[in-house]
Design an enzyme around this catalytic site. Structure first.
Site, PDB file in Angstrom:
ATOM      1  N   ASP A 275      -0.127  -7.445   1.490  1.00 25.60           N
ATOM      2  CA  ASP A 275       0.357  -6.077   1.670  1.00 25.60           C
ATOM      3  C   ASP A 275       1.874  -6.003   1.782  1.00 25.60           C
ATOM      4  O   ASP A 275       2.427  -5.313   2.627  1.00 25.60           O
ATOM      5  CB  ASP A 275      -0.316  -5.420   2.889  1.00 25.60           C
ATOM      6  CG  ASP A 275      -0.192  -3.909   2.859  1.00 25.60           C
ATOM      7  OD1 ASP A 275       0.146  -3.353   1.790  1.00 25.60           O
ATOM      8  OD2 ASP A 275      -0.421  -3.278   3.900  1.00 25.60           O
TER       9      ASP A 275
ATOM     10  N   SER B 205       4.396   2.697   8.001  1.00 23.78           N
ATOM     11  CA  SER B 205       4.068   1.531   7.184  1.00 23.78           C
ATOM     12  C   SER B 205       5.295   1.022   6.451  1.00 23.78           C
ATOM     13  O   SER B 205       6.038   1.792   5.840  1.00 23.78           O
ATOM     14  CB  SER B 205       2.993   1.876   6.162  1.00 23.78           C
ATOM     15  OG  SER B 205       1.762   2.067   6.781  1.00 23.78           O
TER      16      SER B 205
ATOM     17  N   HIS C   8       0.819  -1.214   0.000  1.00 25.15           N
ATOM     18  CA  HIS C   8       0.000   0.000   0.000  1.00 25.15           C
ATOM     19  C   HIS C   8       0.856   1.269   0.000  1.00 25.15           C
ATOM     20  O   HIS C   8       0.380   2.326  -0.381  1.00 25.15           O
ATOM     21  CB  HIS C   8      -1.027   0.003   1.151  1.00 25.15           C
ATOM     22  CG  HIS C   8      -0.496   0.325   2.495  1.00 25.15           C
ATOM     23  ND1 HIS C   8      -0.218  -0.640   3.442  1.00 25.15           N
ATOM     24  CD2 HIS C   8      -0.211   1.506   3.080  1.00 25.15           C
ATOM     25  CE1 HIS C   8       0.217  -0.060   4.544  1.00 25.15           C
ATOM     26  NE2 HIS C   8       0.235   1.247   4.342  1.00 25.15           N
TER      27      HIS C   8
END
Length: 171
Positions: free
Chosen positions: A51, A130, A21
């Protein structure tokens, strides 16, 4: 549109791990190393269901410090963890916490897919964390920071974060 994320170096060939992402829809991906050296990255592969993504930069081997892989199958609730990332663009930030729970599930980015065996942590995760490494107290990679629970409108930490276990990342 600009975005930000993090990711550990995997090897001396310039491979970098991050969340899919983080790079989703990107036309250009720039990577900045610890010393401020900028590099253009190429996507080697991505697994949107889990992911995860692998990038590659063409950097001298002496500038690359690969992460050492640990094991996630032996994690215990209460175990100390460290999350590294670039929250809100603040480079090389370390937050400390514990494993709050194991075997959580998260909805994947691919419709209908559920990510399993997710690690829940209380170490502060915010926008920019992230893809960053989740490390054991020995400095070994045990997961990759991927999400926060019920983020506020600004995406700030709510005390519940999630990481993909390293045993999933190995595949």
């Amino acid at each position: 549109q600009d975005g930000a994320g993090s990711g550990p170096i995997l090897d001396k060939e310039g491979h970098i791990l991050t969340n899919s992402h983080v790079i989703e829809g990107a036309k250009f991906i720039d990577v900045t190393l610890f010393d401020g050296s900028p590099y253009v990255a190429e996507v080697v592969g991505a697994d949107p269901e889990n992911d995860t993504a692998v990038l590659r930069i063409d950097a001298p081997a002496e500038e690359l410090f690969p992460v050492k892989f640990g094991e996630s199958s032996g994690l215990r609730v209460g175990q100390k963890v460290m999350a590294i990332g670039n929250p809100f663009g603040l480079e090389r930030t370390l937050s400390v916490g514990i494993v709050s729970a194991l075997n959580r599930t998260l909805p994947g980015r691919v419709r209908g897919y559920i990510m399993k065996e997710i690690i829940q942590i209380d170490a502060a995760l915010n926008k920019g964390n992230s893809g960053g490494p989740l490390l054991s107290s020995q400095g070994l990679l045990i997961g990759m920071n991927t999400a926060i629970a019920n983020p506020s409108r600004s995406g700030e930490n709510t005390g519940v974060g999630f990481a993909i276990p390293v045993n999933t990342l190995r595949s």
